[in-house]
Scaffold this active site. Sequence first.
Site, mmCIF file in Angstrom:
data_model
loop_
_atom_site.group_PDB
_atom_site.id
_atom_site.type_symbol
_atom_site.label_atom_id
_atom_site.label_comp_id
_atom_site.label_asym_id
_atom_site.label_seq_id
_atom_site.Cartn_x
_atom_site.Cartn_y
_atom_site.Cartn_z
ATOM 1 N N ASP A 271 35.183 36.375 43.908
ATOM 2 C CA ASP A 271 35.506 37.315 42.843
ATOM 3 C C ASP A 271 36.860 36.965 42.214
ATOM 4 O OD1 ASP A 271 35.035 39.697 41.281
ATOM 5 O OD2 ASP A 271 36.520 40.702 42.542
ATOM 6 N N HIS B 82 35.021 38.326 48.261
ATOM 7 C CA HIS B 82 36.278 38.687 47.603
ATOM 8 C C HIS B 82 36.948 37.447 47.006
ATOM 9 C CE1 HIS B 82 39.874 41.078 46.884
ATOM 10 N NE2 HIS B 82 40.591 40.226 47.587
#
Length: 109
Positions: free
Chosen positions: A81, A78
Amino acid sequence: MDKEAVQMASVGLIANAGDAFSHFRAAVDRAREGAFDEAEAELDAGRGGIAEAHKAQIDLLACEARGEDLELTLLLVHAQDHLMNAMTFESVAQEFVELYRGRRGEGVS
């Protein structure tokens, strides 16, 4: 690097990349309003956030390069990202600032 250290680095990536993205978004908003000096300041602030996020990323990469085991977690994915999205949006924001500047006859640098 233990799991807690990876989590802390991940949180640092998320926080700094999120901050950078917010500054890039604000740069587009300021440019739309014709406030180009403010837009440039927002772009610079966003780039500072990217630089801070890169520090956390480089720490993780250095650990892995030294052969240390890093647990791949959803939080780390995450975080990566977030960083990649912020880096991509930096170029989009820069382009929008230049487009708005050109529309107002400010000249494109």
